[in-house]
Design a protein around this motif. Structure first.
Motif, mmCIF file in Angstrom:
data_model
loop_
_atom_site.group_PDB
_atom_site.id
_atom_site.type_symbol
_atom_site.label_atom_id
_atom_site.label_comp_id
_atom_site.label_asym_id
_atom_site.label_seq_id
_atom_site.Cartn_x
_atom_site.Cartn_y
_atom_site.Cartn_z
ATOM 1 N N GLY A 102 0.736 -1.139 -0.048
ATOM 2 C CA GLY A 102 0.325 0.075 -0.048
ATOM 3 C C GLY A 102 0.771 1.376 -0.157
ATOM 4 O O GLY A 102 0.362 2.385 0.632
ATOM 5 N N MET A 103 2.002 1.366 -0.623
ATOM 6 C CA MET A 103 3.015 2.409 -0.661
ATOM 7 C C MET A 103 2.206 3.319 -1.469
ATOM 8 O O MET A 103 1.702 3.117 -2.501
ATOM 9 N N ARG A 104 2.205 4.856 -0.985
ATOM 10 C CA ARG A 104 1.444 5.940 -1.439
ATOM 11 C C ARG A 104 2.340 7.027 -1.470
ATOM 12 O O ARG A 104 2.601 7.328 -0.170
ATOM 13 N N PHE A 105 2.556 7.775 -2.635
ATOM 14 C CA PHE A 105 3.548 8.837 -2.310
ATOM 15 C C PHE A 105 2.682 9.993 -2.766
ATOM 16 O O PHE A 105 2.119 10.248 -3.743
ATOM 17 N N ARG A 106 2.243 10.870 -1.576
ATOM 18 C CA ARG A 106 1.017 11.840 -1.490
ATOM 19 C C ARG A 106 1.291 13.148 -1.965
ATOM 20 O O ARG A 106 0.428 13.793 -2.284
ATOM 21 N N TRP A 140 3.358 6.718 8.206
ATOM 22 C CA TRP A 140 3.244 7.774 7.486
ATOM 23 C C TRP A 140 4.513 8.747 7.691
ATOM 24 O O TRP A 140 5.264 8.650 8.631
ATOM 25 N N PHE A 150 4.047 10.553 2.366
ATOM 26 C CA PHE A 150 4.312 9.154 2.210
ATOM 27 C C PHE A 150 3.517 8.178 2.981
ATOM 28 O O PHE A 150 3.330 8.712 4.097
ATOM 29 N N GLU A 151 2.907 7.182 2.726
ATOM 30 C CA GLU A 151 2.348 6.152 3.862
ATOM 31 C C GLU A 151 2.521 4.728 3.201
ATOM 32 O O GLU A 151 2.545 4.528 1.759
ATOM 33 N N CYS A 152 2.361 3.883 3.945
ATOM 34 C CA CYS A 152 2.359 2.625 3.720
ATOM 35 C C CYS A 152 1.960 1.415 4.794
ATOM 36 O O CYS A 152 1.860 1.833 5.908
#
Length: 167
Positions: A102-106, A140, A150-152
């Motif tokens: 679930g890596m997201r580069f926000r 986060w 970022f979050e994962c």
């Protein structure tokens, strides 16, 4: 979302409280350390992995971008730094890293941004062995001005105090 939405108390876990039994779903904290991303990390790692996106290492090509001539930090550097900042408090007694999903580069990160890390325990479950359990974390990364960048989710096999700790 801002870091204010995810932060909990400042971590005081390092050294004590990092065994499987110490992690409870819903626990949240901010990790004590932050780290500033300098040009050297972005330049070296981006070029080492042959990431050819000009936004990471060509100021001239960025001149007409919404960010001016500020180069954007390669996302994997931001993600690695965030997970690294959490590790002392979440993986001091780890036996294995089991997964990172679930890596997201926000939001973009730029040279000179300081990253702080936050954690929530999502689950703490028995493992298929008696001496450890699996803990699933949500991490986060946020800048000093509270932008979530970022979050994962991360799963770690962590030692049980009851089997590993001896005085």
């Amino acid at each position: 979302m801002s870091a204010g939405d995810v932060r909990g108390p400042l971590a005081r876990r390092t050294g004590e409280g990092t065994w499987f039994e110490d992690f409870h779903p819903g626990d949240r904290w901010r990790h004590a350390r932050g780290a500033t991303i300098d040009e050297v990390e972005n330049q070296l790692l981006t070029k080492m992995v042959m990431n050819t996106a000009q936004e990471h290492w060509n100021e001239h090509s960025m001149a007409d971008s919404p960010w001016g001539d500020s180069r954007i930090v390669f996302g994997m550097i931001t993600g690695s730094l965030t997970v690294g900042l959490t590790s002392q408090d979440t993986a001091e007694n780890a036996l294995a890293e089991l997964g990172l999903t679930g890596m997201r580069f926000r939001a973009p990160v730029f040279h000179g941004d300081t990253i702080y890390a936050y954690t929530e325990v999502l689950a703490a479950d028995p493992a298929d062995r008696e001496d450890a359990g699996t803990v699933r974390f949500h991490h986060w990364g946020a800048t000093a001005d509270d932008r979530i960048v970022f979050e994962c989710e991360r799963s770690v096999l962590i030692k049980r105090r009851s089997h590993w700790f001896s005085r």
